[in-house]
Motif scaffolding. Structure first.
Motif, PDB file in Angstrom:
ATOM      1  N   LEU A 229       0.846  -1.189   0.000  1.00  0.00           N
ATOM      2  CA  LEU A 229       0.000   0.000   0.000  1.00  0.00           C
ATOM      3  C   LEU A 229       0.883   1.241   0.000  1.00  0.00           C
ATOM      4  CD1 LEU A 229      -2.841  -0.696   2.642  1.00  0.00           C
ATOM      5  CD2 LEU A 229      -3.033  -0.761   0.150  1.00  0.00           C
ATOM      6  N   ASN A 230       0.434   2.267  -0.683  1.00  0.00           N
ATOM      7  CA  ASN A 230       1.148   3.544  -0.644  1.00  0.00           C
ATOM      8  C   ASN A 230       0.835   4.285   0.659  1.00  0.00           C
ATOM      9  OD1 ASN A 230       2.334   3.321  -3.232  1.00  0.00           O
ATOM     10  ND2 ASN A 230       0.407   3.961  -4.183  1.00  0.00           N
ATOM     11  N   ASP A 231       1.807   5.008   1.157  1.00  0.00           N
ATOM     12  CA  ASP A 231       1.616   5.813   2.366  1.00  0.00           C
ATOM     13  C   ASP A 231       1.063   7.171   1.945  1.00  0.00           C
ATOM     14  OD1 ASP A 231       1.599   6.846   4.880  1.00  0.00           O
ATOM     15  OD2 ASP A 231       3.772   7.039   5.065  1.00  0.00           O
ATOM     16  N   ASN A 232      -0.259   7.204   1.673  1.00  0.00           N
ATOM     17  CA  ASN A 232      -0.869   8.425   1.150  1.00  0.00           C
ATOM     18  C   ASN A 232      -2.150   8.754   1.910  1.00  0.00           C
ATOM     19  OD1 ASN A 232      -2.655   6.501   0.232  1.00  0.00           O
ATOM     20  ND2 ASN A 232      -2.111   6.716  -1.928  1.00  0.00           N
ATOM     21  N   LEU A 233      -2.886   9.730   1.406  1.00  0.00           N
ATOM     22  CA  LEU A 233      -4.132  10.174   2.030  1.00  0.00           C
ATOM     23  C   LEU A 233      -5.106   9.006   2.218  1.00  0.00           C
ATOM     24  CD1 LEU A 233      -6.148  13.308   0.853  1.00  0.00           C
ATOM     25  CD2 LEU A 233      -7.287  11.174   1.417  1.00  0.00           C
ATOM     26  N   LEU A 234      -5.297   8.193   1.207  1.00  0.00           N
ATOM     27  CA  LEU A 234      -6.220   7.068   1.283  1.00  0.00           C
ATOM     28  C   LEU A 234      -5.850   6.107   2.413  1.00  0.00           C
ATOM     29  CD1 LEU A 234      -6.875   6.018  -2.431  1.00  0.00           C
ATOM     30  CD2 LEU A 234      -8.563   6.829  -0.800  1.00  0.00           C
ATOM     31  N   ALA A 235      -4.588   5.744   2.460  1.00  0.00           N
ATOM     32  CA  ALA A 235      -4.136   4.796   3.472  1.00  0.00           C
ATOM     33  C   ALA A 235      -4.292   5.366   4.876  1.00  0.00           C
ATOM     34  CB  ALA A 235      -2.682   4.406   3.222  1.00  0.00           C
ATOM     35  N   LYS A 236      -3.914   6.637   5.056  1.00  0.00           N
ATOM     36  CA  LYS A 236      -4.026   7.261   6.376  1.00  0.00           C
ATOM     37  C   LYS A 236      -5.476   7.344   6.832  1.00  0.00           C
ATOM     38  CE  LYS A 236       0.118  10.229   6.579  1.00  0.00           C
ATOM     39  NZ  LYS A 236       0.833   9.759   5.390  1.00  0.00           N
ATOM     40  N   ALA A 237      -6.366   7.731   5.917  1.00  0.00           N
ATOM     41  CA  ALA A 237      -7.771   7.896   6.292  1.00  0.00           C
ATOM     42  C   ALA A 237      -8.394   6.567   6.713  1.00  0.00           C
ATOM     43  CB  ALA A 237      -8.548   8.510   5.131  1.00  0.00           C
ATOM     44  N   LYS A 238      -8.197   5.525   5.897  1.00  0.00           N
ATOM     45  CA  LYS A 238      -8.840   4.263   6.247  1.00  0.00           C
ATOM     46  C   LYS A 238      -8.167   3.584   7.428  1.00  0.00           C
ATOM     47  CE  LYS A 238      -6.610   1.516   2.562  1.00  0.00           C
ATOM     48  NZ  LYS A 238      -6.897   0.810   1.283  1.00  0.00           N
ATOM     49  N   MET A 239      -6.873   3.808   7.606  1.00  0.00           N
ATOM     50  CA  MET A 239      -6.171   3.222   8.745  1.00  0.00           C
ATOM     51  C   MET A 239      -6.650   3.840  10.063  1.00  0.00           C
ATOM     52  SD  MET A 239      -2.080   2.662   9.209  1.00  0.00           S
ATOM     53  CE  MET A 239      -1.668   4.412   9.117  1.00  0.00           C
ATOM     54  N   LYS A 240      -6.751   5.170  10.092  1.00  0.00           N
ATOM     55  CA  LYS A 240      -7.206   5.841  11.318  1.00  0.00           C
ATOM     56  C   LYS A 240      -8.671   5.534  11.612  1.00  0.00           C
ATOM     57  CE  LYS A 240      -3.918   9.684  11.386  1.00  0.00           C
ATOM     58  NZ  LYS A 240      -3.743  11.160  11.417  1.00  0.00           N
ATOM     59  N   ALA A 241      -9.505   5.537  10.574  1.00  0.00           N
ATOM     60  CA  ALA A 241     -10.918   5.242  10.777  1.00  0.00           C
ATOM     61  C   ALA A 241     -11.118   3.804  11.262  1.00  0.00           C
ATOM     62  CB  ALA A 241     -11.695   5.482   9.486  1.00  0.00           C
ATOM     63  N   ALA A 242     -10.392   2.866  10.660  1.00  0.00           N
ATOM     64  CA  ALA A 242     -10.487   1.470  11.087  1.00  0.00           C
ATOM     65  C   ALA A 242     -10.026   1.308  12.521  1.00  0.00           C
ATOM     66  CB  ALA A 242      -9.663   0.585  10.154  1.00  0.00           C
ATOM     67  N   ALA A 243      -8.974   2.020  12.893  1.00  0.00           N
ATOM     68  CA  ALA A 243      -8.439   1.928  14.260  1.00  0.00           C
ATOM     69  C   ALA A 243      -9.472   2.405  15.273  1.00  0.00           C
ATOM     70  CB  ALA A 243      -7.165   2.760  14.373  1.00  0.00           C
ATOM     71  N   ALA A 244     -10.139   3.517  14.976  1.00  0.00           N
ATOM     72  CA  ALA A 244     -11.147   4.039  15.891  1.00  0.00           C
ATOM     73  C   ALA A 244     -12.339   3.098  15.998  1.00  0.00           C
ATOM     74  CB  ALA A 244     -11.605   5.421  15.427  1.00  0.00           C
ATOM     75  N   SER A 245     -12.783   2.575  14.861  1.00  0.00           N
ATOM     76  CA  SER A 245     -13.926   1.661  14.857  1.00  0.00           C
ATOM     77  C   SER A 245     -13.621   0.396  15.647  1.00  0.00           C
ATOM     78  CB  SER A 245     -14.292   1.291  13.422  1.00  0.00           C
ATOM     79  OG  SER A 245     -15.307   0.306  13.401  1.00  0.00           O
ATOM     80  N   GLU A 246     -12.463  -0.182  15.393  1.00  0.00           N
ATOM     81  CA  GLU A 246     -12.096  -1.436  16.062  1.00  0.00           C
ATOM     82  C   GLU A 246     -11.972  -1.236  17.562  1.00  0.00           C
ATOM     83  OE1 GLU A 246      -9.541  -5.237  14.562  1.00  0.00           O
ATOM     84  OE2 GLU A 246      -8.642  -3.261  14.299  1.00  0.00           O
ATOM     85  N   ALA A 247     -11.406  -0.101  17.971  1.00  0.00           N
ATOM     86  CA  ALA A 247     -11.249   0.178  19.401  1.00  0.00           C
ATOM     87  C   ALA A 247     -12.608   0.268  20.095  1.00  0.00           C
ATOM     88  CB  ALA A 247     -10.465   1.475  19.601  1.00  0.00           C
ATOM     89  N   ARG A 248     -13.540   1.005  19.500  1.00  0.00           N
ATOM     90  CA  ARG A 248     -14.842   1.171  20.152  1.00  0.00           C
ATOM     91  C   ARG A 248     -15.662  -0.115  20.106  1.00  0.00           C
ATOM     92  NH1 ARG A 248     -19.343   2.329  16.828  1.00  0.00           N
ATOM     93  NH2 ARG A 248     -20.425   3.200  18.630  1.00  0.00           N
ATOM     94  N   MET A 249     -15.541  -0.891  19.045  1.00  0.00           N
ATOM     95  CA  MET A 249     -16.272  -2.147  18.951  1.00  0.00           C
ATOM     96  C   MET A 249     -15.775  -3.173  19.968  1.00  0.00           C
ATOM     97  SD  MET A 249     -18.662  -1.996  16.490  1.00  0.00           S
ATOM     98  CE  MET A 249     -19.027  -0.484  17.351  1.00  0.00           C
ATOM     99  N   ASN A 250     -14.517  -2.985  20.401  1.00  0.00           N
ATOM    100  CA  ASN A 250     -13.935  -3.919  21.369  1.00  0.00           C
ATOM    101  C   ASN A 250     -14.006  -3.421  22.803  1.00  0.00           C
ATOM    102  OD1 ASN A 250     -13.187  -6.137  19.778  1.00  0.00           O
ATOM    103  ND2 ASN A 250     -11.410  -5.041  18.979  1.00  0.00           N
ATOM    104  N   GLY A 251     -14.757  -2.311  23.045  1.00  0.00           N
ATOM    105  CA  GLY A 251     -14.995  -1.891  24.420  1.00  0.00           C
ATOM    106  C   GLY A 251     -14.104  -0.784  24.933  1.00  0.00           C
ATOM    107  N   SER A 252     -13.618   0.088  24.063  1.00  0.00           N
ATOM    108  CA  SER A 252     -12.809   1.223  24.515  1.00  0.00           C
ATOM    109  C   SER A 252     -13.555   2.037  25.567  1.00  0.00           C
ATOM    110  CB  SER A 252     -12.464   2.128  23.324  1.00  0.00           C
ATOM    111  OG  SER A 252     -11.867   3.328  23.772  1.00  0.00           O
ATOM    112  N   LYS A 253     -12.801   2.551  26.536  1.00  0.00           N
ATOM    113  CA  LYS A 253     -13.391   3.393  27.576  1.00  0.00           C
ATOM    114  C   LYS A 253     -13.535   4.843  27.128  1.00  0.00           C
ATOM    115  CE  LYS A 253     -11.734   0.753  31.593  1.00  0.00           C
ATOM    116  NZ  LYS A 253     -10.964   0.833  32.854  1.00  0.00           N
ATOM    117  N   LEU A 254     -13.054   5.152  25.925  1.00  0.00           N
ATOM    118  CA  LEU A 254     -13.117   6.520  25.427  1.00  0.00           C
ATOM    119  C   LEU A 254     -14.424   6.753  24.663  1.00  0.00           C
ATOM    120  CD1 LEU A 254      -9.477   6.926  24.041  1.00  0.00           C
ATOM    121  CD2 LEU A 254     -10.404   7.878  26.173  1.00  0.00           C
ATOM    122  N   PRO A 255     -15.033   7.927  24.814  1.00  0.00           N
ATOM    123  CA  PRO A 255     -16.247   8.232  24.056  1.00  0.00           C
ATOM    124  C   PRO A 255     -15.933   8.535  22.601  1.00  0.00           C
ATOM    125  CG  PRO A 255     -15.586  10.140  25.335  1.00  0.00           C
ATOM    126  CD  PRO A 255     -14.653   9.021  25.730  1.00  0.00           C
TER     127      PRO A 255
END
Length: 424
Positions: A229-255
């Protein structure tokens, strides 16, 4: 007048939530019912729609290693504070979890799925020796339509559920795409400054998720490091969004800041816009106006299709919203926004919602990636033909078609998904 109404709708539809909104809405309704009683609770009855159960069954409960509505309900009995709304069970401790598990083991809570009811419906009843109370929520996660308390020897009257009801945000459908575009140009920045909180909140959850080992986002990092994968806008956006989604789906204590009742829709809206603005070195004003656009269009689509349906809202609602806002950020106008919407709905329509869970992060990544590409294609003058499939020549007609496919079109699909989930 139109601008004031849109600001009101925007503020009402963008709210912080701790954990997935469906089990948390159950906890909220139960906490509110609990507050009506002055004596010890001896029994709890919870009735939820098919869609509420589907989105609550497999998702992590914040601050715990547990999943599902029973733990959310039990924690609500232990420490729920309805005044905190969608953060009703914040600051859960290990002692709270042990008490909640003991409540579940005791059989105090009975949960029933109303398979014939679609959308958002939650009814919680708490019973003591002397009295009982109930709370009913419909249409959106905090919309309490009935709160009542009666003597223990009396019976509640049957609540008549309307079949074809608009949700609490129905007024958004009175506006056109042109109205919303006029609004984002004219609205004073001070009125939408609150949207920055959503960026800060959701990026904080993304940062937590990026630290998780063997997560989807960590695998994206490996793919970038390997050159796949290229280290570009697309990769950064989906990586950060996926990270936030996965964290909250797994019970993150952050709102998380939600959008149109969904945390993952909030993840897509706030994180995607923030990444695009940063990558293009755009202004804070551009960011706020883009956020207003994407969140209002997400609300428009979810109101049309139903708050919860068999169609994935991240794909067809937030996906269209951020594709439109990306067009705006790249200098496009109404024509290109319609083209981007055609590109998203001409390809992502049909992705089903099979409940909230860890795997939602994959759908989030897919929606973010394609929505940005769809916007770039639209700017370049390329769109799926308007006569293809369910597509249309206007934004409003396009969403009407999508809404019809969702409801009534996919009601039986929802029921089939639930049966598969229950057997899994």
């Amino acid at each position: 007048m139109k601008n004031r109404e849109l600001t009101k709708l925007l503020k009402a539809s963008v709210r912080p939530a701790l954990g997935c909104t469906e089990p948390i809405a159950i906890a909220y309704a139960l906490a509110k019912a609990k507050s009506e009683l002055s004596s010890e609770i001896e029994k709890v009855e919870i009735m939820v729609s098919l869609n509420i159960y589907k989105n609550a069954a497999r998702v992590g409960i914040p601050g715990t290693n547990y999943k599902g509505p029973m733990m959310a309900a039990a924690l609500s009995l232990v420490r729920g504070d309805y005044k905190k709304e969608l953060e009703v069970i914040e600051n859960v401790t290990e002692a709270d979890i042990k008490k909640a598990q003991a409540i579940i083991d005791s059989g105090l809570i009975n949960l029933k799925v109303m398979e014939e009811v679609n959308g958002i419906y939650i009814e919680t009843r708490v019973l003591s020796a002397a009295e009982k109370a109930r709370v009913i929520i419909i249409d959106n996660h905090l919309n309490v339509v009935k709160t009542e308390k009666i003597k223990a020897d009396l019976e509640f009257e049957t609540y008549q559920i309307e079949v074809d009801r608009k949700n609490d945000f129905g007024a958004i459908l009175d506006f056109s795409l042109a109205d919303i575009l006029t609004y984002i140009k004219e609205v004073p920045l001070a009125e939408i400054e609150f949207l920055q909180e959503g960026v800060d909140m959701n990026l904080k959850v993304a940062a937590e998720g990026l630290k998780t080992e063997n997560s989807l986002s960590s695998k994206f990092e490996e793919l970038i490091a390997s050159g796949f994968l290229n280290d570009n806008l697309l990769a950064k956006a989906k990586m950060k969004a996926a990270a936030a989604s996965e964290a909250r789906m797994n019970g993150s204590k952050l709102p998380i800041m939600t959008s149109a009742g969904s945390g993952n829709q909030g993840v897509v809206n706030f994180i995607t816009n923030a990444v695009v603005v940063e990558a293009k070195n755009l202004s804070h004003e551009k960011l706020l106006r883009a956020l207003a656009l994407s969140n209002l269009l997400t609300l428009y689509i979810k109101t049309a299709t139903g708050s919860l349906s068999a169609m994935c809202g991240v794909a067809v609602a937030a996906g269209v919203g951020v594709s439109a806002s990306t067009v705006y950020l790249l200098g496009g106008g109404e024509k290109e926004i319609l083209a981007a919407s055609l590109n998203v709905l001409g390809s992502l329509t049909g992705i089903v919602c099979d409940g909230a869970k860890e795997g939602c992060a994959y759908k989030v990544a897919t929606a973010v990636d394609w929505s940005i590409i769809a916007a770039k294609l639209a700017i370049a003058g390329k769109a799926v033909p308007q006569k293809d499939g369910i597509l249309a020549a206007s934004f409003e007609e396009l969403i009407d078609n999508l809404a019809y496919v969702c409801q009534p079109g996919m009601i039986e699909t929802d029921q089939a998904i639930l049966k598969v989930m229950q057997a899994n």
